[in-house]
Design a protein around this motif. Sequence first.
Motif, PDB file in Angstrom:
ATOM      1  N   GLN A   1       4.912  -2.752  -9.012  1.00  0.00           N
ATOM      2  CA  GLN A   1       2.891  -2.380  -8.865  1.00  0.00           C
ATOM      3  C   GLN A   1       2.947  -2.834 -10.042  1.00  0.00           C
ATOM      4  O   GLN A   1       1.887  -4.171 -10.115  1.00  0.00           O
ATOM      5  CB  GLN A   1       2.923  -0.927  -8.281  1.00  0.00           C
ATOM      6  N   GLN A   2       3.238  -2.639 -11.099  1.00  0.00           N
ATOM      7  CA  GLN A   2       2.423  -2.811 -12.499  1.00  0.00           C
ATOM      8  C   GLN A   2       2.485  -4.923 -12.157  1.00  0.00           C
ATOM      9  O   GLN A   2       1.587  -5.445 -12.770  1.00  0.00           O
ATOM     10  CB  GLN A   2       3.273  -2.317 -13.442  1.00  0.00           C
ATOM     11  N   GLN A   3       4.059  -5.267 -11.849  1.00  0.00           N
ATOM     12  CA  GLN A   3       4.288  -6.404 -11.365  1.00  0.00           C
ATOM     13  C   GLN A   3       3.467  -7.125 -10.875  1.00  0.00           C
ATOM     14  O   GLN A   3       2.317  -8.725 -11.219  1.00  0.00           O
ATOM     15  CB  GLN A   3       5.694  -6.953 -11.497  1.00  0.00           C
TER      16      GLN A   3
ATOM     17  N   GLN B   1      -1.237  -2.346   1.431  1.00  0.00           N
ATOM     18  CA  GLN B   1      -1.459  -0.847   0.511  1.00  0.00           C
ATOM     19  C   GLN B   1      -1.566  -1.535  -0.649  1.00  0.00           C
ATOM     20  O   GLN B   1      -2.517  -1.080  -1.660  1.00  0.00           O
ATOM     21  CB  GLN B   1      -0.773   0.196   0.646  1.00  0.00           C
ATOM     22  N   SER B   2      -0.063  -1.840  -1.400  1.00  0.00           N
ATOM     23  CA  SER B   2       0.062  -2.253  -2.958  1.00  0.00           C
ATOM     24  C   SER B   2      -1.347  -3.646  -2.933  1.00  0.00           C
ATOM     25  O   SER B   2      -1.334  -3.942  -4.117  1.00  0.00           O
ATOM     26  CB  SER B   2       1.308  -3.334  -2.429  1.00  0.00           C
ATOM     27  N   ILE B   3      -1.128  -4.674  -2.824  1.00  0.00           N
ATOM     28  CA  ILE B   3      -2.310  -5.639  -2.451  1.00  0.00           C
ATOM     29  C   ILE B   3      -3.395  -4.865  -2.762  1.00  0.00           C
ATOM     30  O   ILE B   3      -4.261  -5.595  -3.391  1.00  0.00           O
ATOM     31  CB  ILE B   3      -2.364  -6.906  -1.586  1.00  0.00           C
ATOM     32  N   LEU B   4      -3.654  -4.018  -1.634  1.00  0.00           N
ATOM     33  CA  LEU B   4      -5.486  -3.676  -1.935  1.00  0.00           C
ATOM     34  C   LEU B   4      -5.764  -3.486  -3.522  1.00  0.00           C
ATOM     35  O   LEU B   4      -6.544  -3.037  -4.144  1.00  0.00           O
ATOM     36  CB  LEU B   4      -5.250  -2.439  -1.219  1.00  0.00           C
ATOM     37  N   ASP B   5      -4.303  -2.057  -3.757  1.00  0.00           N
ATOM     38  CA  ASP B   5      -4.405  -1.836  -4.834  1.00  0.00           C
ATOM     39  C   ASP B   5      -4.311  -2.558  -6.096  1.00  0.00           C
ATOM     40  O   ASP B   5      -4.996  -2.859  -7.454  1.00  0.00           O
ATOM     41  CB  ASP B   5      -3.281  -0.553  -5.130  1.00  0.00           C
TER      42      ASP B   5
ATOM     43  N   GLN C   1     -11.392   1.453   5.047  1.00  0.00           N
ATOM     44  CA  GLN C   1     -12.167   2.064   3.441  1.00  0.00           C
ATOM     45  C   GLN C   1     -12.178   1.135   2.118  1.00  0.00           C
ATOM     46  O   GLN C   1     -13.084   1.455   1.598  1.00  0.00           O
ATOM     47  CB  GLN C   1     -12.369   3.447   3.689  1.00  0.00           C
ATOM     48  N   LYS C   2     -10.225   1.170   1.901  1.00  0.00           N
ATOM     49  CA  LYS C   2     -10.500   0.140   1.242  1.00  0.00           C
ATOM     50  C   LYS C   2     -11.410  -1.295   0.674  1.00  0.00           C
ATOM     51  O   LYS C   2     -11.663  -2.269   0.031  1.00  0.00           O
ATOM     52  CB  LYS C   2      -8.581  -0.076   0.562  1.00  0.00           C
ATOM     53  N   PHE C   3     -10.882  -1.421   2.452  1.00  0.00           N
ATOM     54  CA  PHE C   3     -11.243  -3.275   2.271  1.00  0.00           C
ATOM     55  C   PHE C   3     -13.403  -3.029   2.243  1.00  0.00           C
ATOM     56  O   PHE C   3     -13.639  -3.778   1.547  1.00  0.00           O
ATOM     57  CB  PHE C   3     -11.003  -3.284   3.423  1.00  0.00           C
ATOM     58  N   ALA C   4     -13.882  -2.088   2.789  1.00  0.00           N
ATOM     59  CA  ALA C   4     -15.025  -1.578   2.859  1.00  0.00           C
ATOM     60  C   ALA C   4     -15.255  -1.947   1.310  1.00  0.00           C
ATOM     61  O   ALA C   4     -17.108  -1.741   1.022  1.00  0.00           O
ATOM     62  CB  ALA C   4     -15.206  -1.060   3.433  1.00  0.00           C
ATOM     63  N   ALA C   5     -14.976  -1.315   0.113  1.00  0.00           N
ATOM     64  CA  ALA C   5     -15.368  -1.012  -0.609  1.00  0.00           C
ATOM     65  C   ALA C   5     -15.426  -2.182  -1.963  1.00  0.00           C
ATOM     66  O   ALA C   5     -15.949  -2.077  -2.407  1.00  0.00           O
ATOM     67  CB  ALA C   5     -14.009   0.385  -1.636  1.00  0.00           C
ATOM     68  N   MET C   6     -14.548  -2.663  -1.508  1.00  0.00           N
ATOM     69  CA  MET C   6     -14.598  -4.114  -1.823  1.00  0.00           C
ATOM     70  C   MET C   6     -14.867  -5.240  -0.969  1.00  0.00           C
ATOM     71  O   MET C   6     -14.390  -7.016  -1.457  1.00  0.00           O
ATOM     72  CB  MET C   6     -12.952  -4.887  -2.164  1.00  0.00           C
TER      73      MET C   6
END
Length: 223
Positions: A6-8, A34-38, A66-71
């Motif tokens: 995930q850090q990479q 999930q990985s890309i949204l994060d 919810q993550k899409f909506a937040a961004m």
Amino acid sequence: EPFLSQQQINDNVAAALKEGFSVHVHAIGDKAQQSILDAFEANKKINPQLARVIAHNQVFEPQGVQKFAAMKDNLFLQTTPNWTVVNEKDETKTKIGQNAYNHQYLLGQAAREGVAVTFGSDYPANTFDAVNPFSQMYHAIKRGQPNAGYLPPTEAAMTLDQSLRAYTINGAKQLGISDITGSLEKGKSADFIIVDTDIGSVGLEKLKDTKVLATYFKGEKVY
């Protein structure tokens, strides 16, 4: 198993944004989404005017909408509506389970939260019919009818207005050219088509058969 940590992934997204590139990523499964949204969330302060795009978005992670909506200010959800047609030979349900099967292509939910959904054909990987925007809008709307042969849930369907935006102004915003095209406004390029029917009042079954009579680009007829 992932090829990158995930850090990479976070670092790669950051590097692209710092160099002035919009980031466009394909994600099919919920873990990929999930990985890309994060990664986008971790780098939201880097060149925030640049578009972040996730294409396909088949299986949504539990908090995906919810993550899409937040961004939603710079995050675009791109997909192809005819993928939501149920294929009787598809083994997806047995492979991913009922919960994930019911959590696919949550386009309507995202659109209602103000997320910019954009449509594409995925041609030539997809069928030639997918190039027809009126056919794709038909699928996006038809999905809301119970027992119509589409993936659940029915609330993932989109409206005609949302579908039109997915092919016009939202696509222009995703490309960073909404100041010159994507809608008919004074001062913008006169890019438009003339069709053979009033798609706002014609029945849904006739929508997919809409024909383009003329195409104009910068005010000039090109087809």
